[in-house]
Structures are given as structure tokens and as C-alpha cells.
Design a protein around this motif. Sequence first.
Motif, PDB file in Angstrom:
ATOM      1  N   MET A   1      18.146  45.972  85.345  1.00 25.55           N
ATOM      2  CA  MET A   1      17.944  45.029  86.872  1.00 25.55           C
ATOM      3  C   MET A   1      17.413  43.811  86.274  1.00 25.55           C
ATOM      4  O   MET A   1      16.323  43.759  85.434  1.00 25.55           O
ATOM      5  CB  MET A   1      17.015  45.877  87.710  1.00 25.55           C
ATOM      6  CG  MET A   1      16.735  44.889  88.854  1.00 25.55           C
ATOM      7  SD  MET A   1      15.701  45.638  90.054  1.00 25.55           S
ATOM      8  CE  MET A   1      15.321  44.448  91.301  1.00 25.55           C
ATOM      9  N   THR A   2      18.113  42.748  86.547  1.00 23.40           N
ATOM     10  CA  THR A   2      17.673  41.254  86.319  1.00 23.40           C
ATOM     11  C   THR A   2      16.885  40.797  87.223  1.00 23.40           C
ATOM     12  O   THR A   2      17.215  40.915  88.476  1.00 23.40           O
ATOM     13  CB  THR A   2      18.945  40.606  85.722  1.00 23.40           C
ATOM     14  OG1 THR A   2      19.631  40.248  86.918  1.00 23.40           O
ATOM     15  CG2 THR A   2      19.616  41.029  84.489  1.00 23.40           C
ATOM     16  N   GLU A   3      15.689  39.958  86.959  1.00 23.94           N
ATOM     17  CA  GLU A   3      15.041  39.037  87.940  1.00 23.94           C
ATOM     18  C   GLU A   3      15.992  38.107  88.490  1.00 23.94           C
ATOM     19  O   GLU A   3      16.716  37.458  87.697  1.00 23.94           O
ATOM     20  CB  GLU A   3      13.831  38.796  87.136  1.00 23.94           C
ATOM     21  CG  GLU A   3      13.138  39.977  86.951  1.00 23.94           C
ATOM     22  CD  GLU A   3      11.369  39.437  86.366  1.00 23.94           C
ATOM     23  OE1 GLU A   3      11.321  38.087  86.602  1.00 23.94           O
ATOM     24  OE2 GLU A   3      10.914  40.191  85.856  1.00 23.94           O
ATOM     25  N   ASN A   4      15.713  37.663  89.793  1.00 21.41           N
ATOM     26  CA  ASN A   4      16.357  36.433  90.287  1.00 21.41           C
ATOM     27  C   ASN A   4      15.696  35.237  89.824  1.00 21.41           C
ATOM     28  O   ASN A   4      14.328  35.257  89.915  1.00 21.41           O
ATOM     29  CB  ASN A   4      16.219  36.751  91.824  1.00 21.41           C
ATOM     30  CG  ASN A   4      17.295  37.733  92.598  1.00 21.41           C
ATOM     31  OD1 ASN A   4      18.143  38.046  91.905  1.00 21.41           O
ATOM     32  ND2 ASN A   4      16.632  38.328  93.348  1.00 21.41           N
ATOM     33  N   PRO A   5      16.399  34.686  89.251  1.00 23.33           N
ATOM     34  CA  PRO A   5      15.708  33.107  88.913  1.00 23.33           C
ATOM     35  C   PRO A   5      15.310  32.350  90.016  1.00 23.33           C
ATOM     36  O   PRO A   5      15.507  32.507  90.983  1.00 23.33           O
ATOM     37  CB  PRO A   5      16.814  32.598  88.250  1.00 23.33           C
ATOM     38  CG  PRO A   5      18.164  33.051  88.663  1.00 23.33           C
ATOM     39  CD  PRO A   5      17.820  34.331  89.039  1.00 23.33           C
ATOM     40  N   LEU A   6      13.957  31.597  89.620  1.00 22.08           N
ATOM     41  CA  LEU A   6      13.437  30.875  90.700  1.00 22.08           C
ATOM     42  C   LEU A   6      14.348  29.520  91.203  1.00 22.08           C
ATOM     43  O   LEU A   6      14.742  29.027  90.106  1.00 22.08           O
ATOM     44  CB  LEU A   6      12.272  30.202  90.345  1.00 22.08           C
ATOM     45  CG  LEU A   6      10.976  31.513  90.237  1.00 22.08           C
ATOM     46  CD1 LEU A   6       9.643  30.796  89.767  1.00 22.08           C
ATOM     47  CD2 LEU A   6      10.458  32.189  91.616  1.00 22.08           C
ATOM     48  N   ARG A   7      14.522  29.214  92.131  1.00 19.49           N
ATOM     49  CA  ARG A   7      15.342  28.054  92.627  1.00 19.49           C
ATOM     50  C   ARG A   7      14.624  27.079  93.591  1.00 19.49           C
ATOM     51  O   ARG A   7      13.652  27.574  94.305  1.00 19.49           O
ATOM     52  CB  ARG A   7      16.448  28.570  93.357  1.00 19.49           C
ATOM     53  CG  ARG A   7      17.552  29.332  93.041  1.00 19.49           C
ATOM     54  CD  ARG A   7      18.671  29.753  93.501  1.00 19.49           C
ATOM     55  NE  ARG A   7      19.438  30.766  92.624  1.00 19.49           N
ATOM     56  CZ  ARG A   7      20.470  30.400  91.957  1.00 19.49           C
ATOM     57  NH1 ARG A   7      20.791  28.963  91.802  1.00 19.49           N
ATOM     58  NH2 ARG A   7      21.246  31.290  91.298  1.00 19.49           N
ATOM     59  N   THR A  13      18.422  26.443  90.041  1.00 24.08           N
ATOM     60  CA  THR A  13      17.557  27.170  88.745  1.00 24.08           C
ATOM     61  C   THR A  13      17.181  25.962  87.986  1.00 24.08           C
ATOM     62  O   THR A  13      17.575  25.028  87.830  1.00 24.08           O
ATOM     63  CB  THR A  13      18.176  28.138  88.059  1.00 24.08           C
ATOM     64  OG1 THR A  13      19.665  27.468  87.397  1.00 24.08           O
ATOM     65  CG2 THR A  13      18.754  29.209  88.886  1.00 24.08           C
TER      66      THR A  13
END
Length: 302
Positions: A1-7, A13
Motif C-alpha cells: 500500500m502506497t501513501e498518498n502524496p501531500l498536495r 505534489t
Amino acid sequence: MTENPLRDQNGLTEPEFLQIYDASQYERPSVTVDMLIFTVTNKEQNNYRKLPEKALQLLLIKRGEHPYLGQWALPGGFVSMRESLDEAARRELHSETNIDNVYMEQLFAWGESNRDPRTRVISCSYMALADRTSMDVRAGDDAADAAWWEVAYSIIQEKRTMTEQGCDLERLVTMELRHGEEVLSATVRVTESMNGSVTQVRREIIEADGIAFDHAKMIEYAIERLRNKIEYTDIAFHLMPPLFTLSELQQVYEVILGKELLAAAFRRKIADVVAETNESTKDAGHRPSKLYRYKPRWERTW
């Protein structure tokens, strides 16, 4: 499971933001480094039986280009986009004076908007201390000449003024630099405004004869820092040869501090940072004196 990048608020991003970032939206000032290279040397004298007096000297270069063509300035130059301030200082020091591998420390950033007539320039000044006998000074490509100047520094006036918030302490400092028959001079006003526990310091050049840019302020500040640091650090030993007499070391302290010191008190003060050797001076006309060396910090705590 990959983390959602901060936007960010635009949904970007960090890599996306950097890809479209426009650096030209802000004006970018130029950045320079300026070097204050001090040494202590013997004054010329006629009486060979007398211990030579010492003089504090500063290395200056004669400008071979506009602005301030023909005036004397500190060695220095512009910082490139892909080097650190320290890297630029070492590069400029070597390219303009042929000096490298000396003690050097960052002093202060000078950022007045009108300090350079060419453009907006922020300068970071560095102080370097070296034994002159180990250096081969040569002027670089953009300098007409490089020379050591004997420095005389004195406070000619001090004034304290009470204010509603605290007080202002104002000093007028004069400096005279000599090289042969040529003399440079400057007067700098230093004002310390004290408001409770907050102190602000301002420096203003009242007059400068032959010294380019705002380098008179840099010189005044560096001498003040050097005088303060010699009292509580081992900085003076960067000005000494590997072996020296205690009288020679005391003279270096005296010429920097601008006052005479009691020999007994001085020797007690430096007893832990020097080591006696088996060698002595062999100068004609003088009684042999014990030679000492600097005792590094690691050796003192062994």
C-alpha cells in the motif's frame, strides 16, 4: 500500500510543483564573498639588539576594474549558482591572492540595498588568519596589485544617550592603513541601541579615503571581533609560526588588543595552551630564549 502524496491547494505534489516553479517571479540579488586576511609581522628597525615590534596587517587588492577603479578593496568575488559560500570564499581567496589552507571563519552578512553601484549585492564577509612567512601572495587576474597594509585602529569618541526605551551607545572609530608611503583612512560610526534585552547595532561610514565599497565597515567589524575572540579562544595561534617565544606571542596579543599586558599575568593565562620545546632562539644580539609550540585541544584533554 502506497501513501498518498501531500498536495497543495492547487492539487500539486512537491515534484509537480517544482517542475513548473518559475524562479523569475522574484528578483534575485547577486551574492559575493569578501575576505579579511590578517597577519602579524615584525616592523622594520635599526637596533638589532632590540626585540622587533609587531604590527597587525591586512591584505588588500587594488581594483583593476570599475567600479572603484584604482582603489583598494578586500579580496573577494561573486558566488556561483552551484557552490556554497565557504567554497566560494576559498576559491576567491586562492584565485585573487594565491593563498589557501588557512584558518577562516564566516563573520557577517552585509545587505544594504545601495552598497554596490552595479546592482543589488549581498556580501558575506570571512576572516582569515595566517602566518605571513608561509604565504606567497600574488594578485589575481582582475586585481592590479595585492599588498599587506599595516592597520592602526582607535576609538576617538564614545557617547551614551538615554532614550525612553533604554540608551544608545555611539562610538567613532578611526582606522589608518599604511603601505610604504601610501595611506588609506576611514572613520566609522558604530551605534548600539539598547531596548531592554534587545540590542541593535548600526554601522555608518563617515569618511573613507581610498577604500572601496563599504569595506571600511567590514574592516572595523572584523577587528572588533578579532579583539573579542583573542580573549577567550586560541585564535591567536593561527598567526604564529610553529615555534615561537612567549615574548613574541605576548606581542601578538598586545598588537591585536591595542594595549600592553603584564608578562606574569599573560604567561599564567596561556600556560595550558603552550608546550615548551628543547629548542631556543639563536638570533645574534639576543640572549637565547626558549621556544614553545601550540598545544592542540586534543592534547590538553588526553
